[in-house]
Design an enzyme around this catalytic site. Sequence first.
Site, PDB file in Angstrom:
ATOM      1  N   SER A 127     -38.778  -5.458  11.410  1.00  0.00           N
ATOM      2  CA  SER A 127     -37.320  -5.379  11.366  1.00  0.00           C
ATOM      3  C   SER A 127     -36.846  -4.927   9.997  1.00  0.00           C
ATOM      4  CB  SER A 127     -36.721  -6.748  11.684  1.00  0.00           C
ATOM      5  OG  SER A 127     -37.259  -7.709  10.809  1.00  0.00           O
ATOM      6  N   HIS A 148     -38.641  -1.706  17.573  1.00  0.00           N
ATOM      7  CA  HIS A 148     -38.181  -3.028  17.157  1.00  0.00           C
ATOM      8  C   HIS A 148     -37.566  -3.808  18.320  1.00  0.00           C
ATOM      9  CE1 HIS A 148     -35.212  -5.580  14.625  1.00  0.00           C
ATOM     10  NE2 HIS A 148     -36.355  -6.211  14.795  1.00  0.00           N
TER      11      HIS A 148
HETATM   12  N1  CAA Z   1     -38.469 -17.134  25.726  1.00  0.00           N
HETATM   13  C1  CAA Z   1     -38.415 -16.569  26.958  1.00  0.00           C
HETATM   14  N2  CAA Z   1     -37.341 -16.679  27.763  1.00  0.00           N
HETATM   15  C2  CAA Z   1     -36.280 -17.383  27.298  1.00  0.00           C
HETATM   16  C3  CAA Z   1     -36.266 -17.977  26.017  1.00  0.00           C
HETATM   17  C4  CAA Z   1     -37.430 -17.839  25.222  1.00  0.00           C
HETATM   18  N3  CAA Z   1     -37.521 -18.338  23.995  1.00  0.00           N
HETATM   19  N4  CAA Z   1     -35.078 -18.595  25.842  1.00  0.00           N
HETATM   20  C5  CAA Z   1     -34.367 -18.387  26.966  1.00  0.00           C
HETATM   21  N5  CAA Z   1     -35.090 -17.662  27.842  1.00  0.00           N
HETATM   22  C6  CAA Z   1     -34.671 -17.211  29.167  1.00  0.00           C
HETATM   23  C7  CAA Z   1     -34.497 -18.378  30.116  1.00  0.00           C
HETATM   24  O1  CAA Z   1     -35.704 -18.666  30.794  1.00  0.00           O
HETATM   25  C8  CAA Z   1     -33.434 -17.857  31.061  1.00  0.00           C
HETATM   26  O2  CAA Z   1     -34.002 -17.002  32.027  1.00  0.00           O
HETATM   27  P1  CAA Z   1     -33.343 -16.895  33.505  1.00  0.00           P
HETATM   28  O3  CAA Z   1     -31.867 -16.822  33.331  1.00  0.00           O
HETATM   29  O4  CAA Z   1     -33.935 -15.646  34.072  1.00  0.00           O
HETATM   30  O5  CAA Z   1     -33.772 -18.127  34.195  1.00  0.00           O
HETATM   31  C9  CAA Z   1     -32.565 -16.970  30.178  1.00  0.00           C
HETATM   32  O6  CAA Z   1     -33.376 -16.626  29.033  1.00  0.00           O
HETATM   33  C10 CAA Z   1     -31.321 -17.680  29.732  1.00  0.00           C
HETATM   34  O7  CAA Z   1     -31.718 -18.874  29.071  1.00  0.00           O
HETATM   35  P2  CAA Z   1     -30.874 -20.223  29.077  1.00  0.00           P
HETATM   36  O8  CAA Z   1     -30.117 -20.310  30.362  1.00  0.00           O
HETATM   37  O9  CAA Z   1     -31.792 -21.334  28.722  1.00  0.00           O
HETATM   38  O10 CAA Z   1     -29.916 -20.118  27.841  1.00  0.00           O
HETATM   39  P3  CAA Z   1     -28.863 -19.009  27.479  1.00  0.00           P
HETATM   40  O11 CAA Z   1     -28.150 -18.478  28.664  1.00  0.00           O
HETATM   41  O12 CAA Z   1     -28.092 -19.610  26.361  1.00  0.00           O
HETATM   42  O13 CAA Z   1     -29.732 -17.808  26.898  1.00  0.00           O
HETATM   43  C11 CAA Z   1     -30.620 -16.683  25.031  1.00  0.00           C
HETATM   44  C12 CAA Z   1     -30.611 -17.972  25.826  1.00  0.00           C
HETATM   45  C13 CAA Z   1     -31.204 -15.561  25.875  1.00  0.00           C
HETATM   46  C14 CAA Z   1     -31.487 -16.907  23.809  1.00  0.00           C
HETATM   47  C15 CAA Z   1     -29.123 -16.335  24.661  1.00  0.00           C
HETATM   48  O14 CAA Z   1     -28.542 -17.442  24.053  1.00  0.00           O
HETATM   49  C16 CAA Z   1     -28.997 -15.160  23.746  1.00  0.00           C
HETATM   50  O15 CAA Z   1     -28.994 -14.018  24.186  1.00  0.00           O
HETATM   51  N6  CAA Z   1     -28.871 -15.440  22.436  1.00  0.00           N
HETATM   52  C17 CAA Z   1     -28.791 -14.381  21.413  1.00  0.00           C
HETATM   53  C18 CAA Z   1     -30.170 -13.935  21.064  1.00  0.00           C
HETATM   54  C19 CAA Z   1     -30.152 -12.860  20.044  1.00  0.00           C
HETATM   55  O16 CAA Z   1     -29.140 -12.445  19.516  1.00  0.00           O
HETATM   56  N7  CAA Z   1     -31.361 -12.363  19.731  1.00  0.00           N
HETATM   57  C20 CAA Z   1     -31.538 -11.369  18.686  1.00  0.00           C
HETATM   58  C21 CAA Z   1     -32.002 -12.037  17.464  1.00  0.00           C
HETATM   59  S1  CAA Z   1     -32.202 -10.904  16.131  1.00  0.00           S
HETATM   60  C22 CAA Z   1     -33.796 -10.408  16.268  1.00  0.00           C
HETATM   61  O17 CAA Z   1     -34.581 -10.849  17.021  1.00  0.00           O
HETATM   62  C23 CAA Z   1     -34.164  -9.272  15.382  1.00  0.00           C
HETATM   63  C24 CAA Z   1     -34.766  -9.524  14.105  1.00  0.00           C
HETATM   64  O18 CAA Z   1     -35.246  -8.586  13.513  1.00  0.00           O
HETATM   65  C25 CAA Z   1     -34.766 -10.839  13.467  1.00  0.00           C
END
Ligand code: CAA
Length: 292
Positions: A127, A148
């Site tokens: 990243s 990425h």
């Molecule tokens: N691993 C795999 N699957 C996961 C997971 C994990 N750690 N966390 C959640 N999920 C899945 C769940 O199983 C669920 O799947 P289904 O709907 O198909 O059953 C789905 O994601 C939704 O999960 P939840 O209902 O438990 O919770 P949520 O609706 O709050 O979603 C989330 C969780 C997907 C993390 C959501 O909160 C989200 O999109 N958050 C923002 C994440 C984000 O911005 N990521 C980018 C980070 S920056 C980065 O990564 C780049 C870098 O360089 C640092």
Amino acid sequence: MSTPLGIENISTILVIGAGTMGRQIAMTAALAGYATTIQDISEDGLAGARAELEGWAAGRVAKGKLDEETAAAALGALTYNTDLEASAANADFVIEAATERLDIKTQIFERLGKIAPAHAILATNSSTLGSSKVAGATGRADRVCNMHFFNPALVMKCVEVVRHETTSDATVETTMELARRLGKEPVLINREIPGFVANRLMGAVRREALFLADAGVASIEDIDTTARTALGYPMGPFALMDLVGLDVVNFIDQATYAETGAAEDAPNQRIAALVAEGKLGRKSGAGFYDYK
Ligand code: CAA
């Protein structure tokens, strides 16, 4: 100059690094039908990845989100190996997701340049480090780019494909198409810039959130709630930093600041202090929030 394989001919993928990102990227590839190897120098790291992915697959089956045959086929398509040379020998496409250190990555890419088939594209999930920094070591700079993914990689749709000055059009096309076949929605970043696009957007929100918290304008809980309920963000900036890992956020800040020297990019003291205390976010049980 060798050209990369067309997407139709790619069948084997090597993911280097069994950490948070590498293991989920590998599972994403296996689910898409690719014979996928996860390589890591740590036996424990590989065992942890295997246990998590088996648990994840079982959970998806139990939830009715994945049928048993697909889960079994994906788990069966995964190979775990500590030996980089053996793992790279027949890889059509390599995604490196090892430790975010230039010396480590340079060494890996230098070895890949020698071992991986000439047609293989060598991509980095970094990243912070643009692939131009390691491309020279490979002897095939035209087949090197950033690919990425975002955390959690099994869920997030975005893949930033970042080209550097000598990345070929064929490499970009194949990498974008591979991302699509992995079920992602790739975006093309035309030139290297610290943070690419997503981390720059996230950084702007994060900086403002930290300013508001530090100035006592609102609690971190209320700032996160506002992001969710007023702006429709899936999670607020503090919860997101805990998910990404405060060590990762701190590292991104340091790397960005080293490159830009801009005052607004200076690493945040509050995050650095939490990292020094071992509070890295969800993975360590505590960060801005407590997870125990
Ligand atoms: N691993 C795999 N699957 C996961 C997971 C994990 N750690 N966390 C959640 N999920 C899945 C769940 O199983 C669920 O799947 P289904 O709907 O198909 O059953 C789905 O994601 C939704 O999960 P939840 O209902 O438990 O919770 P949520 O609706 O709050 O979603 C989330 C969780 C997907 C993390 C959501 O909160 C989200 O999109 N958050 C923002 C994440 C984000 O911005 N990521 C980018 C980070 S920056 C980065 O990564 C780049 C870098 O360089 C640092």
